[in-house]
Design a protein around this motif. Structure first.
Motif, PDB file in Angstrom:
ATOM      1  N   MET A   1      -4.110  22.607 -15.889  1.00 40.84           N
ATOM      2  CA  MET A   1      -4.571  21.272 -15.576  1.00 40.84           C
ATOM      3  C   MET A   1      -5.942  21.393 -14.920  1.00 40.84           C
ATOM      4  N   SER A   2      -6.885  20.577 -15.360  1.00 37.88           N
ATOM      5  CA  SER A   2      -8.225  20.634 -14.785  1.00 37.88           C
ATOM      6  C   SER A   2      -8.337  19.714 -13.576  1.00 37.88           C
ATOM      7  N   GLN A   3      -9.376  19.951 -12.802  1.00 40.66           N
ATOM      8  CA  GLN A   3      -9.637  19.147 -11.618  1.00 40.66           C
ATOM      9  C   GLN A   3     -11.060  18.619 -11.686  1.00 40.66           C
ATOM     10  N   ILE A   4     -11.261  17.454 -11.090  1.00 39.15           N
ATOM     11  CA  ILE A   4     -12.598  16.886 -10.977  1.00 39.15           C
ATOM     12  C   ILE A   4     -12.809  16.450  -9.530  1.00 39.15           C
ATOM     13  N   THR A   5     -14.057  16.306  -9.166  1.00 33.56           N
ATOM     14  CA  THR A   5     -14.403  15.805  -7.841  1.00 33.56           C
ATOM     15  C   THR A   5     -15.068  14.451  -8.014  1.00 33.56           C
ATOM     16  N   LEU A   6     -14.590  13.467  -7.283  1.00 27.71           N
ATOM     17  CA  LEU A   6     -15.166  12.127  -7.315  1.00 27.71           C
ATOM     18  C   LEU A   6     -15.806  11.845  -5.963  1.00 27.71           C
ATOM     19  N   TYR A   7     -16.983  11.294  -5.995  1.00 27.32           N
ATOM     20  CA  TYR A   7     -17.650  10.863  -4.766  1.00 27.32           C
ATOM     21  C   TYR A   7     -17.560   9.345  -4.710  1.00 27.32           C
ATOM     22  N   LEU A   8     -16.806   8.834  -3.763  1.00 28.97           N
ATOM     23  CA  LEU A   8     -16.563   7.402  -3.639  1.00 28.97           C
ATOM     24  C   LEU A   8     -17.049   6.902  -2.287  1.00 28.97           C
ATOM     25  N   ASP A   9     -17.590   5.689  -2.277  1.00 27.75           N
ATOM     26  CA  ASP A   9     -17.924   5.091  -0.986  1.00 27.75           C
ATOM     27  C   ASP A   9     -16.621   4.683  -0.295  1.00 27.75           C
ATOM     28  N   ASP A  10     -16.716   4.357   0.967  1.00 25.80           N
ATOM     29  CA  ASP A  10     -15.515   4.069   1.756  1.00 25.80           C
ATOM     30  C   ASP A  10     -14.711   2.899   1.198  1.00 25.80           C
ATOM     31  N   ALA A  11     -15.398   1.862   0.752  1.00 30.84           N
ATOM     32  CA  ALA A  11     -14.696   0.683   0.233  1.00 30.84           C
ATOM     33  C   ALA A  11     -13.925   1.024  -1.046  1.00 30.84           C
ATOM     34  N   THR A  12     -14.541   1.799  -1.920  1.00 24.88           N
ATOM     35  CA  THR A  12     -13.870   2.181  -3.164  1.00 24.88           C
ATOM     36  C   THR A  12     -12.705   3.115  -2.876  1.00 24.88           C
ATOM     37  N   GLN A  13     -12.893   4.034  -1.946  1.00 27.13           N
ATOM     38  CA  GLN A  13     -11.806   4.938  -1.565  1.00 27.13           C
ATOM     39  C   GLN A  13     -10.620   4.153  -1.028  1.00 27.13           C
ATOM     40  N   ALA A  14     -10.889   3.116  -0.240  1.00 30.45           N
ATOM     41  CA  ALA A  14      -9.816   2.282   0.295  1.00 30.45           C
ATOM     42  C   ALA A  14      -9.065   1.574  -0.827  1.00 30.45           C
ATOM     43  N   LEU A  15      -9.805   1.114  -1.848  1.00 31.49           N
ATOM     44  CA  LEU A  15      -9.156   0.466  -2.995  1.00 31.49           C
ATOM     45  C   LEU A  15      -8.235   1.432  -3.730  1.00 31.49           C
ATOM     46  N   VAL A  16      -8.699   2.657  -3.923  1.00 29.05           N
ATOM     47  CA  VAL A  16      -7.876   3.670  -4.596  1.00 29.05           C
ATOM     48  C   VAL A  16      -6.639   3.970  -3.770  1.00 29.05           C
ATOM     49  N   ASP A  17      -6.812   4.155  -2.480  1.00 29.05           N
ATOM     50  CA  ASP A  17      -5.679   4.434  -1.594  1.00 29.05           C
ATOM     51  C   ASP A  17      -4.638   3.321  -1.662  1.00 29.05           C
ATOM     52  N   GLU A  18      -5.085   2.077  -1.553  1.00 27.85           N
ATOM     53  CA  GLU A  18      -4.174   0.931  -1.567  1.00 27.85           C
ATOM     54  C   GLU A  18      -3.469   0.790  -2.911  1.00 27.85           C
ATOM     55  N   ALA A  19      -4.210   0.944  -3.993  1.00 26.03           N
ATOM     56  CA  ALA A  19      -3.621   0.778  -5.321  1.00 26.03           C
ATOM     57  C   ALA A  19      -2.598   1.872  -5.618  1.00 26.03           C
ATOM     58  N   ALA A  20      -2.916   3.104  -5.249  1.00 28.01           N
ATOM     59  CA  ALA A  20      -1.980   4.207  -5.476  1.00 28.01           C
ATOM     60  C   ALA A  20      -0.704   4.005  -4.672  1.00 28.01           C
ATOM     61  N   LYS A  21      -0.862   3.590  -3.427  1.00 26.87           N
ATOM     62  CA  LYS A  21       0.302   3.353  -2.570  1.00 26.87           C
ATOM     63  C   LYS A  21       1.143   2.198  -3.106  1.00 26.87           C
ATOM     64  N   ALA A  22       0.481   1.123  -3.536  1.00 27.72           N
ATOM     65  CA  ALA A  22       1.207  -0.044  -4.062  1.00 27.72           C
ATOM     66  C   ALA A  22       1.973   0.294  -5.341  1.00 27.72           C
ATOM     67  N   ASN A  23       1.459   1.236  -6.110  1.00 23.63           N
ATOM     68  CA  ASN A  23       2.123   1.636  -7.358  1.00 23.63           C
ATOM     69  C   ASN A  23       3.079   2.812  -7.172  1.00 23.63           C
ATOM     70  N   GLY A  24       3.141   3.336  -5.959  1.00 27.20           N
ATOM     71  CA  GLY A  24       4.072   4.415  -5.655  1.00 27.20           C
ATOM     72  C   GLY A  24       3.736   5.737  -6.336  1.00 27.20           C
ATOM     73  N   VAL A  25       2.447   5.985  -6.538  1.00 23.66           N
ATOM     74  CA  VAL A  25       2.022   7.239  -7.171  1.00 23.66           C
ATOM     75  C   VAL A  25       0.926   7.881  -6.326  1.00 23.66           C
ATOM     76  N   SER A  26       0.653   9.135  -6.622  1.00 23.33           N
ATOM     77  CA  SER A  26      -0.434   9.810  -5.920  1.00 23.33           C
ATOM     78  C   SER A  26      -1.773   9.237  -6.375  1.00 23.33           C
ATOM     79  N   LYS A  27      -2.809   9.495  -5.591  1.00 22.71           N
ATOM     80  CA  LYS A  27      -4.145   9.031  -5.971  1.00 22.71           C
ATOM     81  C   LYS A  27      -4.586   9.676  -7.285  1.00 22.71           C
ATOM     82  N   SER A  28      -4.280  10.945  -7.458  1.00 19.33           N
ATOM     83  CA  SER A  28      -4.643  11.635  -8.699  1.00 19.33           C
ATOM     84  C   SER A  28      -3.958  10.995  -9.905  1.00 19.33           C
TER      85      SER A  28
END
Length: 76
Positions: A1-28
């Motif tokens: 499995m490959s890996q990537i690095t994403l550079y996100l601003d704080d607001a976008t990171q918060a959106l990813v965190d919230e969406a992943a948590k709401a869907n019950g999955v990891s951020k990846s």
């Protein structure tokens, strides 16, 4: 499995965190699902369901006989 690095601003990171948590999955997993959804080369099912629904839509073979004659062009 490959890996990537994403550079996100704080607001976008918060959106990813919230969406992943709401869907019950990891951020990846959430990011991978989004990529699969939006990078797919398939037509959405609701779009495919429209095929043939427009009875007055001209087909490629029908357009030649229905097109008006061309107008004279200005020469340069």
């Amino acid at each position: 499995m490959s890996q990537i690095t994403l550079y996100l601003d704080d607001a976008t990171q918060a959106l990813v965190d919230e969406a992943a948590k709401a869907n019950g999955v990891s951020k990846s997993r959430w990011v991978a699902d989004i990529i699969r959804t939006y990078a797919a080369h398939d037509w959405p099912q609701d779009c495919l369901a429209l095929a043939g629904r427009f009875s007055d839509f001209p087909l490629r073979g029908d357009t030649a006989k229905e097109q008006p004659t061309d107008v004279p062009r200005q020469s340069f």
